[in-house]
Design a protein around this motif. Structure first.
Motif, PDB file in Angstrom:
ATOM      1  N   ARG A 117       0.820  -1.067   0.383  1.00  0.00           N
ATOM      2  CA  ARG A 117      -0.142  -0.132  -0.336  1.00  0.00           C
ATOM      3  C   ARG A 117       1.301   1.185  -0.035  1.00  0.00           C
ATOM      4  O   ARG A 117       1.737   1.350   0.530  1.00  0.00           O
ATOM      5  CB  ARG A 117      -0.965   0.002   1.304  1.00  0.00           C
ATOM      6  N   TYR A 131      -6.505   6.036   2.861  1.00  0.00           N
ATOM      7  CA  TYR A 131      -8.542   5.349   3.304  1.00  0.00           C
ATOM      8  C   TYR A 131      -7.543   3.664   3.199  1.00  0.00           C
ATOM      9  O   TYR A 131      -7.094   3.276   1.810  1.00  0.00           O
ATOM     10  CB  TYR A 131      -8.867   5.696   2.096  1.00  0.00           C
ATOM     11  N   ASP A 132      -8.703   3.000   3.635  1.00  0.00           N
ATOM     12  CA  ASP A 132      -8.322   1.661   3.419  1.00  0.00           C
ATOM     13  C   ASP A 132      -9.166   1.252   2.484  1.00  0.00           C
ATOM     14  O   ASP A 132      -7.926   0.249   1.556  1.00  0.00           O
ATOM     15  CB  ASP A 132      -9.909   1.226   4.502  1.00  0.00           C
ATOM     16  N   ASP A 133      -9.793   1.367   1.550  1.00  0.00           N
ATOM     17  CA  ASP A 133      -9.811   1.263   0.138  1.00  0.00           C
ATOM     18  C   ASP A 133      -9.366   2.494  -1.294  1.00  0.00           C
ATOM     19  O   ASP A 133     -10.138   2.126  -2.124  1.00  0.00           O
ATOM     20  CB  ASP A 133     -11.902   1.622   0.352  1.00  0.00           C
ATOM     21  N   HIS A 134      -9.587   3.536  -0.673  1.00  0.00           N
ATOM     22  CA  HIS A 134      -8.335   4.381  -1.733  1.00  0.00           C
ATOM     23  C   HIS A 134      -7.785   5.148  -0.816  1.00  0.00           C
ATOM     24  O   HIS A 134      -7.712   5.147  -0.201  1.00  0.00           O
ATOM     25  CB  HIS A 134      -9.819   4.889  -2.123  1.00  0.00           C
ATOM     26  N   THR A 145      -8.096   4.094  -6.491  1.00  0.00           N
ATOM     27  CA  THR A 145      -7.985   2.827  -6.433  1.00  0.00           C
ATOM     28  C   THR A 145      -6.474   1.373  -5.700  1.00  0.00           C
ATOM     29  O   THR A 145      -5.679   2.173  -6.748  1.00  0.00           O
ATOM     30  CB  THR A 145      -9.108   2.109  -5.955  1.00  0.00           C
ATOM     31  N   ASP A 146      -6.266   0.815  -5.502  1.00  0.00           N
ATOM     32  CA  ASP A 146      -5.436   0.278  -5.666  1.00  0.00           C
ATOM     33  C   ASP A 146      -5.123  -0.343  -6.902  1.00  0.00           C
ATOM     34  O   ASP A 146      -4.065  -0.520  -7.696  1.00  0.00           O
ATOM     35  CB  ASP A 146      -5.085  -1.215  -4.293  1.00  0.00           C
TER      36      ASP A 146
END
Length: 152
Positions: A45, A70-73, A88-89
């Motif tokens: 990440r 953030y966790d998702d972006h 996003t990842d």
């Protein structure tokens, strides 16, 4: 020498990409068609202040700085921009680890203290960044229009 059809393919097969940049979104630190960037395949990440290389749905590659995680972006912004982007990842291809300024001086993004200071200050100045961008554009306009006329 092996040829690749995209930055993503190069990163997937070799783990590293190097090349010149296009666009002005990372000014004042990285200049279009002048500075040679070195990007490595993203394996973890991203962190705040990292410079990500990511691919839009259109296929275009973009290189901007992470300002929030953030966790998702991620929220990412070019150093010469004020618009936030949500990434996003799965969009992220790689991370800038360094660049050669004017093809000569190497700047290590992970270890260079001045670069790290610049990254932190520039992100901290986000609320007043439009003022800096406006001033920078005025200076560029002045150099391109007024100083050239004076020199003639």
């Amino acid at each position: 020498m092996q040829e690749f059809t995209s930055i993503r393919e190069c990163l997937d097969k070799t783990g590293k990409y190097t090349g010149l940049t296009m666009g002005t979104s990372m000014r004042p630190i990285i200049h279009q068609q002048r500075d040679n960037i070195i990007v490595v395949k993203n394996t973890e990440r991203l962190k705040k202040y990292d410079v990500a290389v990511y691919q839009l749905k259109s296929g275009k590659y973009v290189m901007h700085r992470v300002v929030e995680v953030y966790d998702d972006h991620y929220i990412i912004i070019g150093d010469n921009l004020k618009e936030r982007e949500y990434v996003t990842d799965d969009m992220v291809c790689g991370r800038l680890i360094g660049y050669y300024r004017k093809g000569k001086k190497y700047i290590d993004c992970d270890n260079n203290k001045l670069y790290k200071l610049y990254s932190r200050v520039w992100v901290a100045l986000l609320p007043i960044r439009p003022l800096f961008i406006f001033m920078n554009r005025c200076i560029i306009w002045f150099e391109n229009h007024i100083l050239k006329r004076i020199k003639k």
